[in-house]
Write a protein that holds these residues in place. Structure first.
Motif: not given
Lengths: 336, 593
Positions: A45-48, A54, A58, A87, B83, B159, B162-163, B166-167, B170, B173
């Motif tokens: 759920y954190v992403g890339k 982070s 989460v 969020f 993305y 960027n 992410p909390e 998050s997609n 970055t 950044k």
């Protein structure tokens, strides 16, 4: 009778709690047993841009670091009291009944389910009416004309219906009636409140494909039940009393033969409301089943949990209704 | 009753759910535009591939509804949280970015042009400071004027948080000075935000970078630069009430189901030289069965398939064999290359001659067939696909009919000290049947020269995070050959190569540099070129670096991927944009319906 219904309702609630606990355990405990850590759970759920900070944020926000029973308690509490998540700049509220809050698409699960229930119910009710009426009628006629051409023909069609999967009949109907001949163009769900005629027209193809499968099954069941019942002593007695054949068949024969049909109908209908996955996929209907598939593809646990509970709820409720209908249908059944 | 029935039902739901999960895919690495040899035109060209280099069915008529369908759901329609290539393209309908790609046919579509900004970025000589001036008169749908602070805020939220979001990528950044320390607008309550984005006035925005980066104008095309009012931002749920700056705004949006866009009364055409905004309305439906999307396209029930990745295999024969459909189809490059990485840290591939034996031995023609035939891609000899700025044509391992050169392969094996061949492993993604078929084709091609391959397959969802992208796993399991595909985040050589050939892209897990290439010469060539503000020199450098990589014999380019698209007759102003992975340009498209 009232006491019986109250007892059954309480039992149904307990059952739903058990189902929720089992589902919760399947999706939250099983990954842990399989060696997945809470950090790994949170990572998706954190992403890339995953980094320890982070991931920790989460984990805390979603409560993954709490003991499992506490997470389950928060889930149950959310259904009655709602829940809060963070969020972004403001706290996100999951209003009661909070059946979960999607950590991926950041929406409350219940309003989404609520918007999809009418689609699935529309599909299920229309198809159910078609298959019960046609299935039972064909079954009765076949039983009464046992061995005749009608019996053999209808049972042959029934066998075909049972054998053909929905993704075949559905695609066939779409290919011929929609794309080849253009009788139904751009089939999509229209709300019954917005345009009742269009609602029904656009649902005919899904209804027919779904009903074809089920009516075949019900015709065979009804035929078997009727054959057995019509051989009973009390049918002979009824005829000996001089009752008209119509009364013998419908009141004494069919009524008794219907009991197992009602049982299976309750289960089938409940399952269908819980999500007619294939039909909704074939006809691109945005119902509960379609939602379930999307939730699983996205690995979105709260959505999966919500849809499982709703599916279980409908099955429990339909079975409860079946038990109550028994009493009305079969004079031998009395509740005390 | 009933616990048994309920449990059975639960089991069924769970089983169906688990079964459906097998369909999950990873679009980033698989999806992913056709080179036009010349600039495009807006003539009324027709027929197959007409939209590659011209605007088909041109129209200036306003009105009608553009209807789109998508077999899946997007990661998000929030320009700051996506993305997906098609969302980058689609979001231009309701959001304006600092710069964007020119809505034009052919190679012109790769040109970066100003959108919110009045011109391209003004770079300092060291390419570390970039300044943009915003147009006057651009407003949000609520009438609030757009300022540079809204652009800054949009970049901060997309960027650095992410909390909540998050997609998206970055890159800001990664390149902004102090980007590694800033905690994002939700956690860091300093009203001034990140110090390396300055907004001296409402129409000026200045970016201070940590290192030279001459491709910055391409970052300025990202949907993340679409302005967001801080007072309207609700983090992850902003997607439910996106404030438009483009010609269209959301009339409705339902997560997982679709959206309807209508005209934004606050959009003023005179401030926007890019968009024609012909249709009155745009609708998009998600989660439509993939075959239904195709059937609807062929029946002209919808205008375009939003995903833009081409028709399904079962629809493909119609588009190839039936003239009425073939004339309405386009087969553009998808901006991606399928290739096989050779890991030089896995024996015997630590010897360049053993790697060269594989390079010479692979029958690329059979791999092309395995990957779906010519309609799904041309045989590749370079890493950069032809639709990316910097592509330079060369072939260091040529063979007749691209069938491989057995004698040269055997000579390379002898030079490697293994004249009788060797055994090795090749990986592919279990849930990508064509990739597995490609592995099989490679296995069959190498067998006659004595290289015996064992095929190892892994699920695509964990291919990079747990297996092929984890060097320790690769080494311990002797994964010498690994199949993958790559598409650029922006269509330049750097946007394509940086994440797959630079030493810094080697990560403990989730890395994309499967060759573990960490060649100081290549690393330096990349960093030198990206610091060069001379665009022509930079473009030439990408082709040179591509050649340097192929010379290391660590990559076997297999196929430049293509997508077979279909444009219904009702679709107007249709052209393929090479900037967005070879799909149709959604800012141009209209409908006669």
């Amino acid at each position: 009778m009232t006491a019986y219904i109250i007892r059954r309702v309480i039992a149904a609630i307990v059952l739903l709690l058990v189902v929720s606990a089992v589902t919760f355990a399947i999706f939250f405990l099983v990954p842990r047993i399989a060696g997945q850590t809470t950090t790994q759970l949170a990572t998706q759920y954190v992403g890339k841009d995953a980094n320890p900070a982070s991931i920790a944020a989460v984990k805390k926000n979603l409560g993954f670091d709490l003991p499992l029973y506490e997470q389950y308690w928060h889930f149950i509490k959310g259904i009655f009291a709602g829940a809060h998540y963070k969020f972004g700049p403001d706290a996100a509220t999951c209003h009661r009944p909070c059946f979960g809050y999607s950590f991926k698409s950041h929406v409350e699960v219940w309003p989404q389910l609520k918007s999809r229930i009418p689609v699935t119910i529309s599909l299920a009710i229309g198809a159910a009416v078609l298959w019960v009426v046609s299935g039972v009628a064909i079954g009765v006629v076949s039983a009464l004309k046992r061995g005749s051409v009608i019996d053999r023909l209808s049972m042959g069609v029934a066998l075909t219906g049972v054998s053909l999967p929905i993704f075949f009949t559905g695609q066939l109907l779409l290919a011929l009636l929609s794309y080849q001949w253009g009788w139904w163009t751009n089939v999509h769900y229209v709300s019954i409140t917005a345009d009742p005629a269009q609602w029904a027209w656009n649902l005919i193809l899904p209804w027919v494909s779904l009903a074809f499968l089920y009516s075949a099954l019900y015709a065979r069941l009804t035929r078997a039940g009727m054959l057995e019942t019509m051989g009973e002593d009390y049918i002979r007695t009824a005829r000996a009393k001089g009752l008209p054949e119509r009364t013998v068949v419908l009141k004494h024969g069919l009524r008794s033969a219907l009991t197992p049909i009602v049982t299976i109908f309750g289960l089938d209908f409940g399952l269908l409301i819980g999500g007619a996955l294939l039909t909704e996929q074939v006809f691109s209907l945005q119902g509960i089943g379609n939602y379930a598939v999307g939730a699983v593809q996205d690995n979105d646990l709260p959505k999966i949990l919500g849809v499982t509970l709703i599916a279980a709820f409908f099955i429990v409720v339909c079975n409860l209704l079946v038990d109550i209908v028994y009493a009305a249908l079969d004079p031998r059944v009395r509740y005390s | 009753m009933n616990s048994r029935k309920a449990t059975a039902a639960l089991a069924l739901v769970t089983a169906l759910a688990l079964g459906a999960s097998a369909c999950n895919g990873n679009s980033k690495n698989s999806s992913s535009s056709k080179p036009g040899s010349t600039g495009g035109s807006s003539s009324s060209a027709t027929g197959k591939d007409a939209a590659l280099n011209s605007i088909v069915n041109p129209s200036t008529k306003k009105g009608g509804t553009v209807t789109m369908e998508e077999s899946d759901v997007p990661d998000s329609l929030d320009p700051g949280n996506t993305y997906y290539g098609w969302v980058q393209n689609f979001s231009r309908l309701y959001s304006r970015t600092l710069l964007t790609f020119k809505p034009a046919a052919g190679h012109d579509g790769l040109t970066v042009v100003p959108d919110l900004a009045t011109g391209l970025g003004k770079a300092s000589p060291d390419a570390k400071t970039w300044t943009y001036t915003l147009r006057s008169g651009v407003k949000f749908q609520d009438g609030t004027p757009v300022t540079s602070k809204d652009v800054k805020y949009a970049i901060e939220r997309s960027n650095f948080a992410p909390e909540a979001l998050s997609n998206g990528p970055t890159y800001f950044k990664a390149y902004l000075a102090g980007g590694d320390k800033y905690k994002g607008p939700y956690a860091d309550k300093n009203p001034n935000g990140i110090a390396s984005i300055a907004t001296p006035d409402d129409h000026t925005i200045v970016f201070h970078l940590a290192k030279p980066f001459a491709d910055f104008d391409y970052l300025a095309t990202f949907s993340q630069t679409a302005p967001v009012e801080q007072s309207k931002d609700t983090g992850a749920s902003y997607v439910n009430h996106i404030q438009s700056t483009g010609p269209y705004m959301f009339q409705s949006y339902q997560d997982g189901q679709g959206a309807t866009l209508v005209r934004n009364p606050q959009w003023v055409a005179s401030t926007d030289p890019i968009r024609k905004a012909l249709p009155d309305k745009i609708t998009i439906k998600f989660k439509v069965a993939a075959t239904t999307v195709d059937d609807d396209l062929l029946a002209d029930n919808i205008t375009v398939d939003a995903a833009g990745t081409g028709v399904q295999p079962q629809t493909q024969p119609k588009l190839i064999t039936q003239k009425q459909y073939a004339d309405q189809s386009d087969d553009p490059y998808a901006g991606a290359t399928s290739y096989m990485a050779i890991n030089p840290n896995v024996a015997p591939f630590n010897n360049i001659h053993c790697r060269e034996a594989v390079e010479w031995g692979v029958n690329k023609a059979s791999v092309q067939q395995a990957l779906g035939g010519a309609v799904h891609g041309d045989v590749a000899s370079t890493l950069l696909p032809p639709s990316v700025n910097g592509y330079s044509k060369f072939d260091l391992f040529p063979s007749k009919g691209n069938a491989g050169d057995v004698s040269k392969a055997k000579a390379a094996l002898a030079a490697c000290g293994k004249p009788n061949g060797f055994s090795a492993n090749i990986t592919a993604r279990t849930d990508r049947p064509t990739e597995v078929a490609a592995a099989t084709a490679i296995q069959q091609a190498l067998k006659p020269i004595g290289i015996n391959l064992s095929i190892k397959t892994y699920p695509s969802g964990k291919y990079f995070s747990n297996f092929a992208g984890v060097p320790s796993y690769v080494h311990s399991h002797d994964l010498g050959l690994m199949l993958m595909a790559w598409g650029a985040d922006w269509p330049t050589g750097y946007g394509f190569l940086d994440q797959i050939v630079d030493g810094s892209a080697i990560k403990p897990s989730g890395g994309n540099n499967l060759m573990e290439l960490n060649d100081p010469t290549i690393n330096k060539a990349l960093s030198d070129a990206i610091a060069n503000t001379d665009a022509a020199a930079r473009t030439k450098a990408w082709g040179d670096i591509d050649k340097m990589v192929i010379k290391t014999a660590t990559v076997v380019p297999l196929v430049y991927r293509k997508n077979l698209l279909y444009r219904p007759k009702s679709a107007t102003n249709v052209t393929v944009t090479q900037a967005y992975l070879g799909m149709y340009d959604y800012t141009l498209i209209g409908s006669s319906k």
